[in-house]
Design a protein around this motif. Structure first.
Motif, PDB file in Angstrom:
ATOM      1  N   GLU A   1     -15.911  37.058  40.058  1.00 35.95           N
ATOM      2  CA  GLU A   1     -16.499  37.301  41.375  1.00 35.95           C
ATOM      3  C   GLU A   1     -17.238  36.087  41.936  1.00 35.95           C
ATOM      4  O   GLU A   1     -17.613  36.060  43.113  1.00 35.95           O
ATOM      5  CB  GLU A   1     -17.457  38.502  41.329  1.00 35.95           C
ATOM      6  N   ALA A   2     -17.460  35.065  41.102  1.00 36.22           N
ATOM      7  CA  ALA A   2     -18.169  33.867  41.563  1.00 36.22           C
ATOM      8  C   ALA A   2     -17.225  32.744  41.970  1.00 36.22           C
ATOM      9  O   ALA A   2     -17.656  31.629  42.216  1.00 36.22           O
ATOM     10  CB  ALA A   2     -19.116  33.364  40.470  1.00 36.22           C
ATOM     11  N   LYS A   3     -15.940  33.044  42.059  1.00 35.94           N
ATOM     12  CA  LYS A   3     -14.940  32.009  42.321  1.00 35.94           C
ATOM     13  C   LYS A   3     -15.216  31.219  43.607  1.00 35.94           C
ATOM     14  O   LYS A   3     -15.081  29.996  43.643  1.00 35.94           O
ATOM     15  CB  LYS A   3     -13.550  32.656  42.394  1.00 35.94           C
ATOM     16  N   ALA A   4     -15.602  31.913  44.651  1.00 35.00           N
ATOM     17  CA  ALA A   4     -15.758  31.254  45.949  1.00 35.00           C
ATOM     18  C   ALA A   4     -17.176  30.754  46.206  1.00 35.00           C
ATOM     19  O   ALA A   4     -17.441  30.166  47.257  1.00 35.00           O
ATOM     20  CB  ALA A   4     -15.342  32.214  47.060  1.00 35.00           C
ATOM     21  N   ARG A   5     -18.095  30.959  45.296  1.00 34.81           N
ATOM     22  CA  ARG A   5     -19.482  30.532  45.520  1.00 34.81           C
ATOM     23  C   ARG A   5     -19.614  29.011  45.427  1.00 34.81           C
ATOM     24  O   ARG A   5     -18.942  28.376  44.616  1.00 34.81           O
ATOM     25  CB  ARG A   5     -20.405  31.185  44.498  1.00 34.81           C
ATOM     26  N   PRO A   6     -20.483  28.427  46.207  1.00 37.10           N
ATOM     27  CA  PRO A   6     -20.727  26.973  46.098  1.00 37.10           C
ATOM     28  C   PRO A   6     -21.481  26.660  44.811  1.00 37.10           C
ATOM     29  O   PRO A   6     -22.259  27.471  44.307  1.00 37.10           O
ATOM     30  CB  PRO A   6     -21.571  26.664  47.332  1.00 37.10           C
ATOM     31  N   ARG A   7     -21.222  25.477  44.275  1.00 33.84           N
ATOM     32  CA  ARG A   7     -21.882  25.045  43.048  1.00 33.84           C
ATOM     33  C   ARG A   7     -22.490  23.653  43.242  1.00 33.84           C
ATOM     34  O   ARG A   7     -22.058  22.895  44.111  1.00 33.84           O
ATOM     35  CB  ARG A   7     -20.881  25.045  41.884  1.00 33.84           C
ATOM     36  N   ARG A   8     -23.456  23.366  42.394  1.00 31.31           N
ATOM     37  CA  ARG A   8     -24.150  22.085  42.481  1.00 31.31           C
ATOM     38  C   ARG A   8     -23.193  20.940  42.164  1.00 31.31           C
ATOM     39  O   ARG A   8     -22.435  20.983  41.190  1.00 31.31           O
ATOM     40  CB  ARG A   8     -25.316  22.071  41.497  1.00 31.31           C
ATOM     41  N   THR A   9     -23.235  19.912  42.981  1.00 29.95           N
ATOM     42  CA  THR A   9     -22.461  18.692  42.749  1.00 29.95           C
ATOM     43  C   THR A   9     -23.394  17.504  42.967  1.00 29.95           C
ATOM     44  O   THR A   9     -24.605  17.658  43.081  1.00 29.95           O
ATOM     45  CB  THR A   9     -21.241  18.616  43.681  1.00 29.95           C
ATOM     46  N   GLY A  10     -22.810  16.294  43.024  1.00 30.64           N
ATOM     47  CA  GLY A  10     -23.607  15.114  43.279  1.00 30.64           C
ATOM     48  C   GLY A  10     -23.977  14.366  42.013  1.00 30.64           C
ATOM     49  O   GLY A  10     -23.340  14.520  40.953  1.00 30.64           O
ATOM     50  N   ALA A  11     -25.010  13.562  42.101  1.00 28.72           N
ATOM     51  CA  ALA A  11     -25.399  12.693  40.990  1.00 28.72           C
ATOM     52  C   ALA A  11     -25.957  13.512  39.830  1.00 28.72           C
ATOM     53  O   ALA A  11     -26.785  14.406  40.033  1.00 28.72           O
ATOM     54  CB  ALA A  11     -26.438  11.684  41.471  1.00 28.72           C
ATOM     55  N   MET A  12     -25.503  13.197  38.628  1.00 34.54           N
ATOM     56  CA  MET A  12     -26.001  13.865  37.427  1.00 34.54           C
ATOM     57  C   MET A  12     -25.520  13.127  36.184  1.00 34.54           C
ATOM     58  O   MET A  12     -24.637  12.264  36.248  1.00 34.54           O
ATOM     59  CB  MET A  12     -25.570  15.327  37.374  1.00 34.54           C
ATOM     60  N   GLU A  13     -26.108  13.496  35.074  1.00 32.79           N
ATOM     61  CA  GLU A  13     -25.702  12.982  33.765  1.00 32.79           C
ATOM     62  C   GLU A  13     -25.161  14.159  32.954  1.00 32.79           C
ATOM     63  O   GLU A  13     -25.782  15.211  32.912  1.00 32.79           O
ATOM     64  CB  GLU A  13     -26.891  12.335  33.055  1.00 32.79           C
ATOM     65  N   ILE A  14     -24.018  13.951  32.331  1.00 32.88           N
ATOM     66  CA  ILE A  14     -23.365  15.034  31.596  1.00 32.88           C
ATOM     67  C   ILE A  14     -23.103  14.597  30.164  1.00 32.88           C
ATOM     68  O   ILE A  14     -22.618  13.483  29.920  1.00 32.88           O
ATOM     69  CB  ILE A  14     -22.037  15.441  32.268  1.00 32.88           C
ATOM     70  N   THR A  15     -23.419  15.469  29.231  1.00 32.55           N
ATOM     71  CA  THR A  15     -23.117  15.254  27.822  1.00 32.55           C
ATOM     72  C   THR A  15     -22.081  16.287  27.380  1.00 32.55           C
ATOM     73  O   THR A  15     -22.199  17.470  27.724  1.00 32.55           O
ATOM     74  CB  THR A  15     -24.382  15.402  26.953  1.00 32.55           C
ATOM     75  N   GLY A  16     -21.094  15.824  26.656  1.00 26.53           N
ATOM     76  CA  GLY A  16     -20.050  16.738  26.191  1.00 26.53           C
ATOM     77  C   GLY A  16     -19.149  16.072  25.168  1.00 26.53           C
ATOM     78  O   GLY A  16     -19.531  15.063  24.551  1.00 26.53           O
ATOM     79  N   ASN A  17     -17.971  16.631  24.992  1.00 24.13           N
ATOM     80  CA  ASN A  17     -17.011  16.120  24.012  1.00 24.13           C
ATOM     81  C   ASN A  17     -15.654  15.928  24.677  1.00 24.13           C
ATOM     82  O   ASN A  17     -15.209  16.785  25.454  1.00 24.13           O
ATOM     83  CB  ASN A  17     -16.857  17.083  22.838  1.00 24.13           C
TER      84      ASN A  17
END
Length: 223
Positions: A112-128
């Protein structure tokens, strides 16, 4: 007497083969547990900078930290989880401070959240880093008009978002409404113990059948 000898030899050889297969699976189990331990240690290691030319084999599960700008475009990969239910993985383009464009798997959102806006822009991401192998002969083609994809095929996703064929699966939060689905060893099959139990069980049944036929063969002349 020859019949008894034949049954005995046949029983011993067959049982030996089954026991050896069970023992082989136990050795495979020990090997697989070692592999999983290495993968888990690699996943949890301290993050490093994004490699210049990431290799799908050598750099699989490599912990990476990147800084840059997360783009607005998204691809939605249909997924179902035990704890969160049905929803989508959000795949987005990320432009690093060095100017490279890669894919980021931000995590899970409910349907149900498919069409909702999400945060974008400058950020730092940690992952694999990861190159999931989710395509087989039964995987449907993506429904591009509805933005519904059915597998994380990195080259295809990269072509759709004009990025390098590199996927960073986030383990840090990129949006309060997106639940990270970090890389784990949960999906890596390890069925060797079950196979070992099966082979040893068959060996036991084989031994019981051999004993039964030997008993019947000896009892028949007496009767």
């Amino acid at each position: 007497m020859r019949r008894l000898l034949f049954l005995l030899v046949f029983g011993i050889v067959g049982g030996g083969v089954l026991v050896s297969l069970g023992a082989w699976q136990l050795r495979r189990l020990e090997w697989k547990q070692g592999v999983l331990a290495e993968i888990e240690a690699r996943i949890a290691a301290d993050p490093v900078a994004l490699p210049t030319t990431p290799d799908p084999e050598a750099d699989r599960y490599l912990p990476v930290r990147v800084a840059g700008t997360l783009g607005d475009a998204e691809l939605h990969v249909l997924v179902s989880t035990r704890d969160l239910g049905a929803g989508y993985r959000i795949i987005a383009p990320f432009t690093t401070d060095a100017g490279r464009r890669i894919l980021v798997d931000r995590g899970f959102i409910p349907t149900e959240a498919k069409a909702r806006p999400r945060r974008t822009g400058a950020m730092e991401i940690t992952g694999n880093l990861h190159w999931p192998q989710e395509i087989d002969g039964f995987t449907p083609d993506p429904e591009r008009d509805k933005n519904i994809w059915f597998a994380r095929d990195v080259p295809t996703l990269a072509a759709a978002l004009d990025t390098e064929p590199v996927l960073l699966i986030a383990r840090s939060q990129t949006d309060p409404d997106v639940t990270p689905l970090p890389v784990t060893t949960v999906g890596i099959p390890n069925d060797h113990l079950q196979y070992a139990v099966t082979w040893f069980g068959l060996a036991l049944v084989w031994a019981m059948m051999t004993f039964y036929f030997l008993w019947r063969t000896r009892a028949r002349p007496r009767s």
